[in-house]
Each structure stands twice: as structure tokens, then as C-alpha cells.
Design a protein around this motif. Structure first.
Motif, PDB file in Angstrom:
ATOM      1  N   SER A   1       0.809  -1.445   0.155  1.00 47.54           N
ATOM      2  CA  SER A   1      -0.001  -0.154   0.024  1.00 47.54           C
ATOM      3  C   SER A   1       0.769   1.124   0.100  1.00 47.54           C
ATOM      4  O   SER A   1       0.543   2.383  -0.702  1.00 47.54           O
ATOM      5  CB  SER A   1      -1.122   0.044   1.207  1.00 47.54           C
ATOM      6  N   GLY A   2       1.878   1.245   0.918  1.00 52.48           N
ATOM      7  CA  GLY A   2       2.856   2.297   0.931  1.00 52.48           C
ATOM      8  C   GLY A   2       3.667   2.622  -0.654  1.00 52.48           C
ATOM      9  O   GLY A   2       3.479   3.731  -0.771  1.00 52.48           O
ATOM     10  N   VAL A   3       3.925   1.260  -1.077  1.00 52.63           N
ATOM     11  CA  VAL A   3       4.718   1.771  -2.440  1.00 52.63           C
ATOM     12  C   VAL A   3       3.672   2.345  -3.453  1.00 52.63           C
ATOM     13  O   VAL A   3       4.080   3.114  -4.159  1.00 52.63           O
ATOM     14  CB  VAL A   3       5.072   0.225  -2.918  1.00 52.63           C
ATOM     15  N   LEU A   4       2.382   1.845  -3.574  1.00 52.61           N
ATOM     16  CA  LEU A   4       1.413   2.547  -4.443  1.00 52.61           C
ATOM     17  C   LEU A   4       1.033   3.808  -4.094  1.00 52.61           C
ATOM     18  O   LEU A   4       0.969   4.641  -5.069  1.00 52.61           O
ATOM     19  CB  LEU A   4      -0.039   1.575  -4.356  1.00 52.61           C
ATOM     20  N   MET A   5       1.253   4.335  -2.915  1.00 52.34           N
ATOM     21  CA  MET A   5       1.045   5.842  -2.473  1.00 52.34           C
ATOM     22  C   MET A   5       2.300   6.522  -3.049  1.00 52.34           C
ATOM     23  O   MET A   5       2.266   7.526  -3.640  1.00 52.34           O
ATOM     24  CB  MET A   5       1.113   5.833  -1.012  1.00 52.34           C
ATOM     25  N   LEU A   6       3.629   5.919  -3.041  1.00 50.98           N
ATOM     26  CA  LEU A   6       4.902   6.559  -3.548  1.00 50.98           C
ATOM     27  C   LEU A   6       4.792   6.675  -5.026  1.00 50.98           C
ATOM     28  O   LEU A   6       5.493   7.600  -5.672  1.00 50.98           O
ATOM     29  CB  LEU A   6       6.241   5.787  -3.106  1.00 50.98           C
ATOM     30  N   MET A   7       4.107   5.590  -5.540  1.00 49.08           N
ATOM     31  CA  MET A   7       4.257   5.735  -6.904  1.00 49.08           C
ATOM     32  C   MET A   7       3.220   6.663  -7.563  1.00 49.08           C
ATOM     33  O   MET A   7       3.176   7.360  -8.620  1.00 49.08           O
ATOM     34  CB  MET A   7       3.740   4.336  -7.539  1.00 49.08           C
ATOM     35  N   ALA A   8       2.126   6.904  -6.610  1.00 49.37           N
ATOM     36  CA  ALA A   8       1.217   8.008  -7.200  1.00 49.37           C
ATOM     37  C   ALA A   8       1.956   9.451  -6.938  1.00 49.37           C
ATOM     38  O   ALA A   8       1.624  10.377  -7.723  1.00 49.37           O
ATOM     39  CB  ALA A   8      -0.141   7.927  -6.119  1.00 49.37           C
ATOM     40  N   LEU A   9       2.811   9.749  -5.898  1.00 50.25           N
ATOM     41  CA  LEU A   9       3.581  10.848  -5.775  1.00 50.25           C
ATOM     42  C   LEU A   9       4.396  11.011  -6.885  1.00 50.25           C
ATOM     43  O   LEU A   9       4.877  11.914  -7.516  1.00 50.25           O
ATOM     44  CB  LEU A   9       4.066  10.704  -4.456  1.00 50.25           C
ATOM     45  N   ASP A  10       4.985   9.753  -7.283  1.00 51.91           N
ATOM     46  CA  ASP A  10       5.805   9.700  -8.430  1.00 51.91           C
ATOM     47  C   ASP A  10       5.268  10.453  -9.628  1.00 51.91           C
ATOM     48  O   ASP A  10       5.780  11.295 -10.514  1.00 51.91           O
ATOM     49  CB  ASP A  10       6.347   8.445  -9.059  1.00 51.91           C
ATOM     50  N   ARG A  11       3.925  10.021 -10.122  1.00 48.20           N
ATOM     51  CA  ARG A  11       3.192  10.353 -11.253  1.00 48.20           C
ATOM     52  C   ARG A  11       2.811  12.030 -11.025  1.00 48.20           C
ATOM     53  O   ARG A  11       2.684  12.581 -12.108  1.00 48.20           O
ATOM     54  CB  ARG A  11       2.193   9.399 -11.460  1.00 48.20           C
ATOM     55  N   TYR A  12       2.505  12.316  -9.929  1.00 48.46           N
ATOM     56  CA  TYR A  12       2.073  13.556  -9.401  1.00 48.46           C
ATOM     57  C   TYR A  12       3.255  14.470 -10.067  1.00 48.46           C
ATOM     58  O   TYR A  12       3.195  15.706 -10.550  1.00 48.46           O
ATOM     59  CB  TYR A  12       1.841  13.872  -7.896  1.00 48.46           C
ATOM     60  N   VAL A  13       4.531  14.281  -9.549  1.00 46.34           N
ATOM     61  CA  VAL A  13       5.720  15.077  -9.766  1.00 46.34           C
ATOM     62  C   VAL A  13       5.938  15.006 -11.310  1.00 46.34           C
ATOM     63  O   VAL A  13       6.247  16.045 -11.943  1.00 46.34           O
ATOM     64  CB  VAL A  13       6.981  14.681  -9.064  1.00 46.34           C
ATOM     65  N   ALA A  14       5.822  13.705 -11.875  1.00 43.19           N
ATOM     66  CA  ALA A  14       6.159  13.687 -13.158  1.00 43.19           C
ATOM     67  C   ALA A  14       5.328  14.610 -14.163  1.00 43.19           C
ATOM     68  O   ALA A  14       5.528  15.245 -15.264  1.00 43.19           O
ATOM     69  CB  ALA A  14       6.058  12.271 -13.560  1.00 43.19           C
TER      70      ALA A  14
END
Length: 316
Positions: free
Chosen positions: A114-127
Motif C-alpha cells: 500500500s505504501g509503495v502504491l502511494m509513493l508511485m502516485a506521488l511519482d506520477r504527480y511530480v512527473a
């Protein structure tokens, strides 16, 4: 009588009963689980190998994907081999401390996913919202720090489960009607007060999954706002296409998890127990099985990386 220390009423071992009521069909039930596990191992090992060896994939998005694959691989390995031993060889006995270790890794790695999926969402936000600063914001140092912080959060929130289980007296036998050691399945064998176990379990879910879902929701709200403001239709489509794999992974992970959670909380008397066990196994095994397939099909760079890898192997 099961083995226990009479002073503390702590059993030496538990008996994992598999899927109660369907013991005669255990071998047949094991086949789809075994097939899914093989796909999960091959798919996630393949993704990790590809990302580590293909220079074009040495980017934050794929580092997080490798972390997700490692988490998925570890998560399903924490319980599937033991479950198959129950189904195939009737090896149902598990040491008390081994049960605690399995419980820790299952809950910790589920939270980590769940935490990694959250980090991946933040990654897409920054990108998408800060494309020109993407590589300067998400440096290797930042990725390492947020990955370790997410891991530490999961470890610190799951460790109390072990102490809550160890403090309980067990006088209702040692037979667990499950395929793995789940926190509440073990706690229900106790003749002590397990209210604090149930409350902390709910608090831990809110602190981990609740926080992660909130961050994912905020990230995608900002992403949608940024994409809608793009002038070009092609640019909007391209921006959304970079998120489709991640959105699929979110659905694959959270839908079975919430279904499992709500059926346990509100469907205890209406849903047969063997259905609960099926759902509990599926929600742990489905994401590791499908995530590599989703990312392999939906992500152009991964498909190209696979082709390049095979071409190089062929030339050798």
C-alpha cells in the motif's frame, strides 16, 4: 491436549487447518494457487531483473516498480509455500514463534505494498505537474529515503501485533481455521480480552491504508487538474496513459483488500467461513500475480526492454 506452558497458557505450536470443510478438495484447490504463485514469482523476478539491467529503465518510476515487485514477491512467498505444504502433504503444524514471524511478514508486506502504491502516485504527480524538475526532485537519495521511511512505518506499526498476541492466554485449543497465521485468527483462540487487538488492528489499517489512499486521492486530484489544463489533446492522452498501469495496480490491490476487510467485519454470519478463507488468500495473491502482467502490457518502455533483452541474449 495441545502442547503448552501451563503457567502462561502459551501453545508450543498451532495447527493450520487450511480451508475448513473442504479438506477433501485441498489438492484440487491448490492447483490454481500454485499456478498463480509461479506466475507471480516469474513475473516479479523478471521485472526486477529487467529494471536492474536495462539502463533506459533506471528512472524513479521504475525504481518504485522494482520495489513493488520485490514487495509482492516477498509477500506471496511468506505464505504460499506453507499453504501448499498444508494442501499437498498435510503439514499443518507451525511453531508458535514461526507463526508470529509469518504474521509479521504478511501484515508488514501488505502494508508495504500500500505504501509503495502511494509513493508511485506521488511519482506520477511530480512527473506530470513538475515535469522539468522531475529528475531533480526525485533523486536516487530521495527515493532511497522515502522507501526506507515507508518500510520503517510499516515495521513500527506491525510490531505491536506480535506483543499483543504474545500477551494473550490460549485456552481454546490451537487449531486455526486458516491457511496462514492472521492476527485476528490467532487472537480468537485466546480466552483473554482481545478487544485491544481488534481496536489496534483497525487503527493500524486507518494509519496505513487510510493515509495511503488519502495521499493517492490528493495526488490524482492534482494530476487531473494539471492534465485538464493542458491545451493539446495528444498531451492530455499521453499524460493519462502514463498513469493507467498504476491505476490498474491500485484497483487490483485495494478492491480485493477492502472486500476482504468488509466481509470479515460485516458479513461474518452470512458468508460461509471457507469463502472468507478463499478471499483472504486471493487478496494476498492476486496483486503479485497481475501487477507484472499489467505493467508488461500497459508500459511501452517495459515491453521494449523485454524485446531488447531477448535480442541481446539471442546475439550472444
Amino acid at each position: 491436549m495441545y502442547g503448552a506452558n501451563s503457567s502462561s497458557l502459551t501453545p508450543r505450536f498451532f495447527i493450520l487447518n487450511g480451508i475448513p470443510g473442504l479438506e477433501a478438495a485441498h489438492v484440487w484447490i491448490s492447483l490454481p494457487f500454485c499456478f498463480m504463485y509461479i506466475i507471480a514469482v516469474v513475473g516479479n523476478c523478471g521485472l526486477i531483473y529487467l529494471i536492474s539491467h536495462e539502463e533506459a529503465l533506471h528512472r524513479p518510476m521504475y525504481y518504485f516498480l522494482a520495489l513493488l515487485s520485490l514487495t509482492d514477491l516477498s509477500g506471496c512467498t511468506a505464505f504460499v509455500p506453507n499453504m501448499l505444504c498444508i494442501f499437498w502433504f498435510s503439514l499443518k503444524e507451525i511453531d508458535f514463534n514461526a507463526c508470529l514471524v509469518q504474521m509479521f511478514f504478511i501484515h508488514m508486506l501488505t502494508a508495504m505494498e500500500s505504501g509503495v502504491l502511494m509513493l508511485m502516485a506521488l511519482d506520477r504527480y511530480v512527473a506530470i505537474c513538475f515535469p522539468l524538475r522531475y529528475s531533480t526532485i526525485l533523486t536516487n537519495t530521495v527515493i532511497t529515503k522515502v522507501g526506507l521511511a515507508t518500510l520503517m512505518r510499516c515495521v513500527l506499526l506491525v510490531i505491536p501485533f506480535m506483543f499483543l498476541i504474545k500477551r494473550l492466554p490460549y485456552c481454546r485449543g490451537n487449531l486455526i481455521h486458516h491457511t496462514y497465521c492472521d492476527h485476528m485468527s490467532v487472537a480468537k483462540l485466546s480466552c483473554g480480552n482481545i478487544k485491544i487487538n481488534a481496536i489496534y488492528g483497525l487503527v493500524a489499517v486507518i494509519l496505513m491504508a487510510g493515509f495511503d489512499i488519502f495521499c493517492i486521492s490528493v495526488s490524482y486530484t492534482m494530476i487531473i487538474r494539471a492534465v485538464v489544463n493542458l491545451s493539446s489533446a495528444d498531451a492530455r492522452q499521453k499524460a493519462f496513459s502514463t498513469c493507467t498501469s498504476h491505476i490498474c495496480a491500485i484497483v487490483i490491490t485495494y478492491v480485493p483488500a477492502f472486500f476482504n476487510f468488509f466481509t470479515h467485519r460485516f458479513g461474518g454470519r452470512t458468508i460461509p467461513h471457507h469463502i472468507h478463507i478463499f478471499i483472504a488468500n486471493i487478496y494476498l495473491l492476486l496483486p503479485p500475480t497481475l501487477n507484472p502482467i499489467v505493467y508488461g502490457v500497459k508500459t511501452k518502455q517495459i515491453r521494449e526492454g523485454v524485446i531488447q533483452l531477448f535480442l541481446r541474449e539471442k546475439d550472444i
